[in-house]
Each structure stands twice: as C-alpha cells, then as structure tokens.
Design an enzyme around this catalytic site. Structure first.
Site, PDB file in Angstrom:
ATOM      1  N   ASP A  72       1.424   5.175   1.656  1.00 29.04           N
ATOM      2  CA  ASP A  72       1.107   5.707   2.668  1.00 29.04           C
ATOM      3  C   ASP A  72       1.843   7.315   2.594  1.00 29.04           C
ATOM      4  O   ASP A  72       2.905   7.467   2.136  1.00 29.04           O
ATOM      5  CB  ASP A  72       1.645   5.608   3.662  1.00 29.04           C
ATOM      6  CG  ASP A  72       1.130   4.345   4.173  1.00 29.04           C
ATOM      7  OD1 ASP A  72      -0.174   4.025   4.333  1.00 29.04           O
ATOM      8  OD2 ASP A  72       1.698   3.736   4.901  1.00 29.04           O
ATOM      9  N   ASP A  94       1.022  -1.236   0.543  1.00 28.71           N
ATOM     10  CA  ASP A  94       0.126   0.307  -0.188  1.00 28.71           C
ATOM     11  C   ASP A  94       0.751   1.029   0.260  1.00 28.71           C
ATOM     12  O   ASP A  94       2.286   0.724  -0.022  1.00 28.71           O
ATOM     13  CB  ASP A  94      -1.098  -0.118   1.031  1.00 28.71           C
ATOM     14  CG  ASP A  94      -0.135  -0.519   2.857  1.00 28.71           C
ATOM     15  OD1 ASP A  94       0.746   0.082   2.914  1.00 28.71           O
ATOM     16  OD2 ASP A  94      -0.621  -1.065   3.365  1.00 28.71           O
ATOM     17  N   ASP A 100       9.379   3.592  13.418  1.00 25.49           N
ATOM     18  CA  ASP A 100       9.458   2.749  13.762  1.00 25.49           C
ATOM     19  C   ASP A 100      11.377   2.150  13.209  1.00 25.49           C
ATOM     20  O   ASP A 100      11.771   2.236  14.301  1.00 25.49           O
ATOM     21  CB  ASP A 100       8.398   1.442  13.756  1.00 25.49           C
ATOM     22  CG  ASP A 100       8.391   1.450  12.409  1.00 25.49           C
ATOM     23  OD1 ASP A 100       8.970   1.628  11.302  1.00 25.49           O
ATOM     24  OD2 ASP A 100       7.437   0.203  12.214  1.00 25.49           O
TER      25      ASP A 100
HETATM   26  P1  ATP Z   1       3.974  -3.359   5.232  1.00 26.22           P
HETATM   27  O1  ATP Z   1       4.686  -3.621   4.346  1.00 26.22           O
HETATM   28  O2  ATP Z   1       3.439  -3.632   6.118  1.00 26.22           O
HETATM   29  O3  ATP Z   1       2.731  -2.434   4.507  1.00 26.22           O
HETATM   30  P2  ATP Z   1       4.846  -0.579   5.908  1.00 26.22           P
HETATM   31  O4  ATP Z   1       6.552  -0.340   6.703  1.00 26.22           O
HETATM   32  O5  ATP Z   1       3.671   0.663   5.478  1.00 26.22           O
HETATM   33  O6  ATP Z   1       4.686  -1.853   5.626  1.00 26.22           O
HETATM   34  P3  ATP Z   1       2.338   0.305   7.433  1.00 26.22           P
HETATM   35  O7  ATP Z   1       2.044  -0.305   9.243  1.00 26.22           O
HETATM   36  O8  ATP Z   1       2.001   0.425   6.503  1.00 26.22           O
HETATM   37  O9  ATP Z   1       3.624  -0.605   7.399  1.00 26.22           O
HETATM   38  O10 ATP Z   1       2.995   1.731   8.461  1.00 26.22           O
HETATM   39  C1  ATP Z   1       3.432   2.503   7.567  1.00 26.22           C
HETATM   40  C2  ATP Z   1       4.261   2.966   7.859  1.00 26.22           C
HETATM   41  O11 ATP Z   1       4.108   3.540   9.158  1.00 26.22           O
HETATM   42  C3  ATP Z   1       5.523   2.647   8.576  1.00 26.22           C
HETATM   43  O12 ATP Z   1       7.054   2.254   7.795  1.00 26.22           O
HETATM   44  C4  ATP Z   1       6.707   3.309   9.501  1.00 26.22           C
HETATM   45  O13 ATP Z   1       7.277   4.420   9.183  1.00 26.22           O
HETATM   46  C5  ATP Z   1       5.167   3.686  10.800  1.00 26.22           C
HETATM   47  N1  ATP Z   1       4.330   2.925  11.736  1.00 26.22           N
HETATM   48  C6  ATP Z   1       3.050   2.117  11.196  1.00 26.22           C
HETATM   49  N2  ATP Z   1       3.850   1.710  12.257  1.00 26.22           N
HETATM   50  C7  ATP Z   1       4.705   1.744  13.377  1.00 26.22           C
HETATM   51  C8  ATP Z   1       4.327   2.074  15.148  1.00 26.22           C
HETATM   52  N3  ATP Z   1       4.028   0.809  16.334  1.00 26.22           N
HETATM   53  N4  ATP Z   1       6.058   2.528  15.099  1.00 26.22           N
HETATM   54  C9  ATP Z   1       6.378   3.949  14.958  1.00 26.22           C
HETATM   55  N5  ATP Z   1       6.376   4.272  13.255  1.00 26.22           N
HETATM   56  C10 ATP Z   1       5.126   2.779  12.927  1.00 26.22           C
HETATM   57 MG    MG Z   2       1.800  -0.153   4.546  1.00 30.52          MG
END
Ligand code: ATP
Ligand code: MG
Length: 450
Positions: free
Chosen positions: A63, A61, A144
């Site tokens: 963001d 996805d 994170d």
């Molecule tokens: P995925 O491929 O699973 O979507 P993602 O890194 O995009 O991985 P998301 O859960 O979509 O993960 O979150 C988007 C972003 O928001 C992360 O890349 C990170 O920068 C931030 N983020 C998400 N969860 C947390 C958390 N628990 N603490 C700090 N930052 C977070």
């Molecule tokens: Mg994501």
C-alpha cells in the site's frame, strides 16, 4: 499503556539502520512510488508491506500513501481506477497486481467543527465516511495499530515512525493507536484485525488493546455482512486459521460471526464438531503452506456443518426424509448465516453441493456411484468425507470404500460398483469393498470416535 498523540517529530530510521530494501518491494509498487515522487508528491510505502518487510516476512500486498489527491493520482497513471466511498482510493492495476494508493488522511474533525470537510459518524460513533485529508503525521495517527503505521519514504529510503511502531514491532506487541475503546467503536472491524495480526505474527496484545476485546464483540452487529465476509476470508485464509479461530473464541468474537456454529460448539457434549472444524482449518493452513489453492466454499461447508446437522435432525424428527431435510436445513442455515456474514452464491452453491455429496456418497453400488466420480464437486465432497472420517467411524468406513475405489482402474471400478443381489441400500457394505485396491496416500486415517 496508551499511545497518545504527542506532536513530537517522528523517529527517523535511516536506510543503513533498517532492512527494508527496494529489492523486496514489488517492482510495480516501486514504479508507483517513483512516479508520484517525480511528479513532485510525497510517496511512502505504508501498512502491512513495511511491517512485514521489517519482520523479514513476505508482504501480501503493498500500500502506498501520498499527499497527492485521488484525482491527481488518477491523472498520473493510465491503469488507474478511483474506488471506495468510505475511503476514496486509487487502485493502480498491473495485470493481476493492484497497488493501492491512498491520500494522507486525518482522523478527522467531527461534524460540528465549522470549517473543512468532516467525518461522517453514525449515532454510535462509527465512522461512516472520512475523506478529510491531512499531513503524513495525521495519517499515521488515524491508522489502527502502531506496527501498521510505519512509513518507508521513497525520497530517502528512511523509515518514519510517529507512533512508536518500531518499539512495538521489536517487542512483538499489537497496540492500538490512541484510546482503544474509542477506536474499536469507530470501526469495530479493528476487533477482528487485532486478533488476526496477533495470530498471524505471533504477537501479544498490549493489555489496554486486549482488555475491551471480550466485551465489544456486539459492535460487529453493525458491520455490513459483506464487509464481515471479506474479513472472515482474511481471518481463515491467512495461513493461521487454527490460532485465529482459538483467539476469536477466546475473546468471544467468533459468536458474532458464526452464532449458530458457536451454539453447537457449546452444546455438544462430545468433541466431534470441534474436531471436524479444527481439522478443516488445519488442512486449510497446510494447503496454504504448500501453496495449494483453498476453496472458501469448503471452509464454509465445515464452519456450518454442525448447524446443518442439527437442523436436519430436527426436520427428520418432524417427518421429512433425509434428502428433503438436507435441502430445507441448508436453506435455513444459509438464510440465518447471511444476516451475519454475507455468503455469495459462488460459494454457497458449491458449499451446498459438498453437503449434498455427503448423502450421495453413501450410494456405493451401480451406475449412480460411478457417475459421482465425474461430479464437478466430487473431489471436494470426497475430501470433506475424509475430514468427517477422522472422527466418525461410519464415515471412515465409507471414506475407505471410496479411497479404494479411486485406486482402481476403470474396469475395476465397474466391477466394484456392481450391485449385490441382497444388499441393503444406503449403507457401506464390506462385502462390496474393492478388494484389489490399495489405500494410496490419500487413505483416510480412521480415528476412534473423539
Ligand atoms: P495485510 O497483511 O493483511 O495486508 P495490512 O496491515 O496491510 O495487513 P490492510 O487491510 O491491507 O492491512 O490495510 C493497510 C493499512 O491500512 C493497515 O496497515 C493500516 O495502517 C490501515 N488500515 C486498514 N484497515 C484499517 C482500519 N480498519 N482502521 C484503521 N486503519 C486501517
Ligand atoms: Mg495490506
């Protein structure tokens, strides 16, 4: 090594020096980025989208991060909803796709700071709500992992790196931003995220990020079961369920998600339960690799199968018949599990049906057997039987019988299920095996008892 905040300017990787291309970003996310920019705001792609594109992978996805406040985002898009308590976010909806738009946030001042909104913390340091807005740099430092804090700026198509994420991406390292123990305490779900990204990307955990993992699993007890359920789906339905499972067990995190399952895995002398679970995870991974749908109910049926069997054995020893023992055991297993991860009824009901079918599939004569073929969950129940068959001889014989029945035409099926005069009920009988059938490609591969 720890990544500590330096206030140095970001490393800017100009467009010609990286491979993030608008052509690979979802057109809807690009639309959102441009709309924000045209309205005078900053707009960047951030998180997994940038990380995965830099790695040449397809993002799950996209963001978006911006300096526009949620209400300002809301005004720009007709198809927008504001959501979230812990984080207030804007969701811009395009058909099935949602582009998440978050306002730059700071790690937050703590409550005793006098001015401005503050971060709300629990006594144990967990962050309960943090809607403290900040600069893009603040936003990078509150994320994170370093590899998740890279920004793709729609203004000039450059990638901005405040935290050393590029170097870690190149080195294949998962590194928490800031002090690891503190960051895990602030949001223990990061323990699971560390493992998830390590498994999914095949990255190593930086030693400082890895060290606290073994001993902090207990922090997950504080996380609401509904959030852990969502995390469990991400962990096991991300395409790398096997590696994820092994890592979760290695870091003693699995026990905080599925304590009853962990107990069974440790207590069984032979490898049967682990075999069933690992095979279920392997089949989940291969279905995902082939773009086939996967059903969380099936996954949970496998995860909780051994705890179910153990409870059934006890209840049967107490005198309950097999049917009652299953009903009662299922109820107890579910009640125990939902204290750790939620298990919405839309999954727990079909999960129970898959379990019940394991009993009902032992009836292989008469109309009841034929009718089972029309059961809405027959396919899942049969697939589950095939899984059991891989490590259990009796189940293998039964699975074989059903596989052969499925290969017959309707008339053949009626013939094959006609009750034999002196048959013993409830046991697969070779005599009644549909003779003319061939195994087909879905035949179980009976393996010797593991
Ligand atoms: P995925 O491929 O699973 O979507 P993602 O890194 O995009 O991985 P998301 O859960 O979509 O993960 O979150 C988007 C972003 O928001 C992360 O890349 C990170 O920068 C931030 N983020 C998400 N969860 C947390 C958390 N628990 N603490 C700090 N930052 C977070
Ligand atoms: Mg994501």
């Amino acid at each position: 090594m720890e990544s500590t905040r330096s206030n140095l300017p970001p490393v800017i990787i100009p467009r010609p020096e990286h491979n993030v291309s608008r052509a690979n970003i979802s057109p809807n996310a690009v639309k959102v980025l441009y709309r924000l920019r045209e309205a005078g705001y900053r707009a960047c792609l951030v998180g997994g989208g940038v990380r995965d594109l830099l790695l040449g992978r397809e993002p799950k996805d996209f963001d978006v991060a911006t300096d526009a406040r949620p209400e300002q985002v809301y005004k720009l898009f007709r198809n927008c909803r504001l959501i979230g308590r812990r984080f207030r976010l804007a969701h811009v909806q395009f058909g099935q796709e949602i582009v998440e738009v978050a306002t730059f946030r700071a790690c937050g001042r703590d409550s005793d700071d006098s001015d401005g909104p503050s971060v709300e913390r629990a006594a144990d340091g967990r962050i309960l709500s943090d809607n403290v807005y900040g600069t893009i740099e603040d936003d990078a430092w509150r994320r994170d992992f370093t590899i998740n804090a890279l920004y793709y700026d729609i203004a000039n198509f450059a990638v901005l790196d405040y935290v050393g994420g590029m170097a870690d991406l190149q080195a294949g390292l998962i590194r928490l931003i800031g002090d690891p123990a503190q960051h895990y305490h602030e949001d223990p779900v990061r323990l699971l995220r560390a493992v998830r990204f390590a498994a999914k990307l095949g990255f190593r955990l930086d030693p400082a990020t890895e060290a606290p993992l073994h001993r902090l699993g207990h922090l997950l007890e504080k996380i609401p079961p509904a959030r852990l359920f969502d995390e469990v789906l991400k962990l096991f339905l991300g395409g790398c369920a096997i590696q994820t499972f092994e890592l979760l067990r290695h870091y003693r995190l699995f026990v905080w998600l599925f304590p009853a399952t962990e107990r069974c895995l440790n207590h069984q002398q032979h490898h049967y339960p682990k075999t069933l679970l690992v095979r279920a995870l392997a089949s989940t991974d291969s279905r995902l690799a082939e773009n086939k749908p996967v059903n969380p109910a099936f996954l949970f049926a496998a995860l909780l199968w051994e705890p179910l069997r153990e409870r059934m054995r006890h209840l049967e020893a107490e005198g309950l018949d097999a049917h009652m023992a299953l009903q009662e055991a299922a109820e107890r297993v579910i009640q125990a599990q939902i204290r750790h991860t939620a298990l919405p009824r839309r999954y727990s009901l079909p999960m129970r049906e898959i379990w019940e079918l394991q009993q009902r599939l032992t009836v292989i004569a008469g109309k009841r057997a034929l009718r089972l073929l029309d059961h809405p969950r027959f396919r899942a129940g049969y697939d589950f039987l095939l899984l059991r068959a891989e490590a259990d001889e009796q189940a293998a014989e039964l699975a074989d019988w059903w596989t052969q029945l499925l290969a017959l035409d309707p008339a053949g099926r009626v013939l094959a299920t006609q009750p034999a005069p002196k048959a013993k009920k409830g046991k697969p009988r070779r005599r009644r095996k549909p003779r003319s059938a061939r195994g087909g490609d879905q035949a179980a591969q009976p393996a010797p008892e593991a």
